[in-house]
Motif scaffolding. Structure first.
Motif, short mmCIF file in Angstrom:
data_model
loop_
_atom_site.label_atom_id
_atom_site.label_comp_id
_atom_site.label_asym_id
_atom_site.label_seq_id
_atom_site.Cartn_x
_atom_site.Cartn_y
_atom_site.Cartn_z
N VAL A 94 62.56 -1.07 -19.16
CA VAL A 94 61.85 -0.13 -18.28
C VAL A 94 61.89 -0.52 -16.89
O VAL A 94 61.54 0.47 -16.03
N GLY A 95 62.23 -1.77 -16.53
CA GLY A 95 62.13 -2.33 -15.20
C GLY A 95 63.31 -3.23 -14.85
O GLY A 95 63.76 -3.71 -16.09
N TRP A 96 64.05 -3.28 -13.96
CA TRP A 96 65.11 -4.19 -13.67
C TRP A 96 65.35 -4.37 -12.15
O TRP A 96 65.04 -3.47 -11.16
N ARG A 97 66.10 -5.52 -11.93
CA ARG A 97 66.53 -5.67 -10.57
C ARG A 97 67.69 -6.44 -10.68
O ARG A 97 67.61 -7.66 -11.46
N PHE A 98 68.68 -6.67 -9.85
CA PHE A 98 69.82 -7.57 -9.78
C PHE A 98 69.75 -8.13 -8.57
O PHE A 98 69.65 -7.81 -7.52
N GLU A 99 69.72 -9.44 -8.55
CA GLU A 99 69.76 -10.31 -7.51
C GLU A 99 70.90 -11.33 -7.26
O GLU A 99 71.13 -12.12 -8.26
N VAL A 100 71.81 -10.86 -6.50
CA VAL A 100 73.04 -11.49 -6.51
C VAL A 100 73.21 -12.56 -5.28
O VAL A 100 72.82 -12.32 -4.09
N HIS A 101 73.39 -13.72 -5.98
CA HIS A 101 73.29 -14.93 -5.07
C HIS A 101 74.57 -15.29 -4.40
O HIS A 101 74.38 -15.81 -3.23
N GLU A 102 75.63 -14.92 -4.99
CA GLU A 102 76.88 -15.23 -4.11
C GLU A 102 77.98 -14.20 -4.87
O GLU A 102 77.99 -13.91 -6.26
N ALA A 103 78.93 -13.84 -4.21
CA ALA A 103 80.15 -13.09 -4.88
C ALA A 103 81.27 -13.27 -3.78
O ALA A 103 81.01 -13.16 -2.43
N ILE A 104 82.44 -13.49 -4.43
CA ILE A 104 83.50 -13.32 -3.63
C ILE A 104 84.75 -12.53 -4.43
O ILE A 104 84.64 -12.49 -5.51
N ALA A 105 85.53 -11.85 -3.37
CA ALA A 105 86.66 -11.00 -3.97
C ALA A 105 87.86 -11.47 -3.59
O ALA A 105 87.95 -11.76 -2.30
#
Length: 139
Positions: free
Chosen positions: A68-79
């Motif tokens: 019923v509730g959500w959040r995505f906390e991105v700490h780091e990402a590389i492409a």
């Protein structure tokens, strides 16, 4: 065109998983959610378990019923090209009121149109889970 050309990898991952979760929870047809977010030949290895199209499709149903509730906390990402490496936390609340937080380490490959083709994930539950996911899909 590479999916990360005009979008920072952190934003891409956040947007991808937010869109996937919103579509699932808000009642879009599971087959439609799969078609928009995953390549037909999707293979995801999550904590050693191989999930292909049908197993991922089956996974959408419990998410729809429980989250019923959500959040995505991105700490780091590389492409690099169509590949991405990311570390993020999923914050969620279930219908029964339980808050959860799951750390995810993802190595993924996406199609040119931004659908996931391959993924390897390692996850771990964070304890205690922060109680910060609210009922409207945002935390």
């Amino acid at each position: 065109m590479e999916p990360f050309t005009n979008t920072a990898p952190e934003r891409f991952i956040s947007d991808f998983f937010t869109s996937l979760t919103e579509s699932t929870v808000q009642g879009d047809a599971p087959e439609s959610v799969m078609a928009r977010h995953f390549a037909p030949d999707i293979v995801q290895i999550s904590d050693g378990t191989r999930l292909e199209h049908d197993r991922l499709l089956a996974h959408l149903r419990p998410v729809r019923k429980n989250v019923v509730g959500w959040r995505f906390e991105v700490h780091e990402a590389i492409a690099d090209g169509n590949r991405i490496a990311a570390r993020f936390t999923i914050h969620a609340r279930t219908r029964k009121g339980g808050a959860t937080a799951t750390e995810v380490h993802l190595l993924g490959e996406f199609t040119d149109d931004g659908r996931m083709r391959r993924a390897h994930q390692l996850t771990r539950a964070l304890t205690p889970a922060p109680a910060d996911a609210d009922a409207d899909g945002q935390a």
